[in-house]
Design a protein around this motif. Structure first.
Motif, mmCIF file in Angstrom:
data_model
loop_
_atom_site.group_PDB
_atom_site.id
_atom_site.type_symbol
_atom_site.label_atom_id
_atom_site.label_comp_id
_atom_site.label_asym_id
_atom_site.label_seq_id
_atom_site.Cartn_x
_atom_site.Cartn_y
_atom_site.Cartn_z
ATOM 1 N N SER A 86 27.304 -7.217 -33.981
ATOM 2 C CA SER A 86 26.087 -7.405 -33.215
ATOM 3 C C SER A 86 26.065 -8.786 -32.586
ATOM 4 O O SER A 86 26.518 -9.759 -33.191
ATOM 5 N N GLY A 87 25.536 -8.862 -31.386
ATOM 6 C CA GLY A 87 25.424 -10.147 -30.718
ATOM 7 C C GLY A 87 24.326 -10.132 -29.683
ATOM 8 O O GLY A 87 23.825 -9.077 -29.283
ATOM 9 N N SER A 88 23.929 -11.319 -29.258
ATOM 10 C CA SER A 88 22.913 -11.435 -28.216
ATOM 11 C C SER A 88 23.195 -12.666 -27.382
ATOM 12 O O SER A 88 23.747 -13.657 -27.859
ATOM 13 N N SER A 89 22.820 -12.566 -26.130
ATOM 14 C CA SER A 89 22.954 -13.685 -25.201
ATOM 15 C C SER A 89 21.587 -14.028 -24.650
ATOM 16 O O SER A 89 20.748 -13.148 -24.473
ATOM 17 N N TYR A 90 21.360 -15.306 -24.387
ATOM 18 C CA TYR A 90 20.094 -15.662 -23.766
ATOM 19 C C TYR A 90 20.329 -16.477 -22.513
ATOM 20 O O TYR A 90 21.348 -17.144 -22.355
ATOM 21 N N ILE A 91 19.352 -16.378 -21.636
ATOM 22 C CA ILE A 91 19.354 -17.114 -20.381
ATOM 23 C C ILE A 91 18.075 -17.923 -20.345
ATOM 24 O O ILE A 91 16.986 -17.394 -20.563
ATOM 25 N N ARG A 92 18.194 -19.235 -20.075
ATOM 26 C CA ARG A 92 17.002 -20.084 -19.997
ATOM 27 C C ARG A 92 17.238 -21.182 -18.965
ATOM 28 O O ARG A 92 18.141 -21.993 -19.123
ATOM 29 N N ASP A 93 16.437 -21.183 -17.949
ATOM 30 C CA ASP A 93 16.468 -22.249 -16.946
ATOM 31 C C ASP A 93 17.891 -22.612 -16.538
ATOM 32 O O ASP A 93 18.271 -23.778 -16.491
ATOM 33 N N GLY A 94 18.708 -21.608 -16.293
ATOM 34 C CA GLY A 94 20.079 -21.848 -15.853
ATOM 35 C C GLY A 94 21.077 -22.005 -16.982
ATOM 36 O O GLY A 94 22.279 -22.017 -16.757
ATOM 37 N N GLY A 95 20.629 -22.127 -18.233
ATOM 38 C CA GLY A 95 21.537 -22.257 -19.365
ATOM 39 C C GLY A 95 21.713 -20.927 -20.074
ATOM 40 O O GLY A 95 20.875 -20.046 -19.995
ATOM 41 N N ASP A 97 23.645 -18.932 -23.757
ATOM 42 C CA ASP A 97 24.258 -19.085 -25.067
ATOM 43 C C ASP A 97 24.455 -17.697 -25.655
ATOM 44 O O ASP A 97 23.881 -16.711 -25.179
ATOM 45 N N PHE A 98 25.281 -17.620 -26.722
ATOM 46 C CA PHE A 98 25.573 -16.359 -27.384
ATOM 47 C C PHE A 98 25.503 -16.563 -28.886
ATOM 48 O O PHE A 98 25.967 -17.583 -29.400
ATOM 49 N N ASP A 99 24.920 -15.605 -29.595
ATOM 50 C CA ASP A 99 24.881 -15.614 -31.052
ATOM 51 C C ASP A 99 25.293 -14.243 -31.552
ATOM 52 O O ASP A 99 25.017 -13.228 -30.910
ATOM 53 N N ASP A 100 25.956 -14.210 -32.711
ATOM 54 C CA ASP A 100 26.365 -12.932 -33.264
ATOM 55 C C ASP A 100 25.953 -12.826 -34.724
ATOM 56 O O ASP A 100 25.525 -13.800 -35.335
ATOM 57 N N SER A 101 26.072 -11.610 -35.270
ATOM 58 C CA SER A 101 25.700 -11.380 -36.660
ATOM 59 C C SER A 101 26.464 -10.175 -37.191
ATOM 60 O O SER A 101 26.628 -9.181 -36.488
ATOM 61 N N GLY A 109 18.580 -14.476 -29.285
ATOM 62 C CA GLY A 109 19.491 -15.609 -29.394
ATOM 63 C C GLY A 109 18.834 -16.714 -30.199
ATOM 64 O O GLY A 109 17.667 -16.645 -30.542
ATOM 65 N N ALA A 110 19.594 -17.751 -30.516
ATOM 66 C CA ALA A 110 19.047 -18.905 -31.236
ATOM 67 C C ALA A 110 18.346 -19.793 -30.223
ATOM 68 O O ALA A 110 18.976 -20.554 -29.509
ATOM 69 N N PHE A 111 17.030 -19.684 -30.130
ATOM 70 C CA PHE A 111 16.287 -20.363 -29.076
ATOM 71 C C PHE A 111 16.320 -21.878 -29.201
ATOM 72 O O PHE A 111 16.345 -22.582 -28.222
ATOM 73 N N GLY A 112 16.264 -22.410 -30.416
ATOM 74 C CA GLY A 112 16.295 -23.848 -30.598
ATOM 75 C C GLY A 112 14.994 -24.543 -30.238
ATOM 76 O O GLY A 112 14.935 -25.756 -30.154
ATOM 77 N N THR A 113 13.953 -23.781 -30.015
ATOM 78 C CA THR A 113 12.650 -24.358 -29.700
ATOM 79 C C THR A 113 11.567 -23.391 -30.161
ATOM 80 O O THR A 113 11.807 -22.189 -30.257
ATOM 81 N N ALA A 114 10.398 -23.921 -30.460
ATOM 82 C CA ALA A 114 9.289 -23.061 -30.872
ATOM 83 C C ALA A 114 8.881 -22.178 -29.698
ATOM 84 O O ALA A 114 8.794 -22.633 -28.564
ATOM 85 N N ILE A 115 8.651 -20.890 -29.970
ATOM 86 C CA ILE A 115 8.332 -19.952 -28.900
ATOM 87 C C ILE A 115 7.260 -18.962 -29.324
ATOM 88 O O ILE A 115 6.952 -18.836 -30.491
#
Length: 194
Positions: A86-95, A97-101, A109-115
């Protein structure tokens, strides 16, 4: 050949097991009465009877900076907590990343910020009749920082699906959170429209 009787409400005309003969039947069986529980860190959906597809919709999930969301499938004996691809990709303001499990389906994805998650949809589909292989497709949209994540995965469950658990780490289902589940026992119509 047309059937000799008239169908009832919510039935469709379909091929029977005899070539050239039509019958009335149920195109898609949907259950909305499956039992479930929800607390601030997890939901659990139980009482499933080997469905073909499950759709999970969630709105208003509050997340801390390191929040994570995993979906686990289970048989009558236990939840499966390994062997997922399993994996997921995120798109944020042009950036991006990918995370898997390998521990569970991971739609975020691993957002790295409170949401604050605006909405999340996860579609779990059995891959083949009479088999216990499951595919996952997920989408998460968050409010404010414009994150969009797309996830997918595969797992061989080894038995009939009877329960699903969604677990949050670093996030909460709060008083504003809403969850809905659609459980499809039969996908006859979908399989025959393709």
């Amino acid at each position: 050949k047309l059937p000799a009787t008239i169908g009832t409400a919510n039935q469709v005309l379909m091929n029977s097991s005899t070539p050239g003969t039509l019958q009335f039947g149920t195109a898609c069986q949907v259950s909305t009465t499956t039992s479930g529980t929800l607390d601030t860190q997890a939901y659990e959906l139980t009482g499933l009877n080997d469905p073909e597809m499950v759709i999970i919709n969630a709105i208003a999930i509050s997340g801390s900076a390191d929040w994570d969301y995993q979906i686990y499938l289970g048989t009558a004996s236990a939840y499966k907590t390994s062997g997922y691809v399993s994996g997921s990709s995120y798109i944020r303001d042009g950036g991006t990343d990918f995370d898997d499990s390998s521990a569970g389906f991971r739609p975020n994805g691993a957002f790295g910020t409170a949401i604050q998650v605006r909405y999340s949809t996860d579609i779990l589909t059995k891959a083949g009749s009479g088999e216990y292989n499951w595919l996952s497709t997920g989408y998460v949209n968050n409010d404010g920082t414009l994150y969009n994540t797309f996830g997918g995965g595969y797992v061989s469950l080894g038995g009939a699906l009877t329960r699903i658990k969604g677990q949050l780490v670093g996030g909460v289902f709060d008083g504003n959170s809403k969850l809905s589940f659609q459980v499809y026992k039969s996908l006859w119509l979908l399989n025959h429209l393709i």
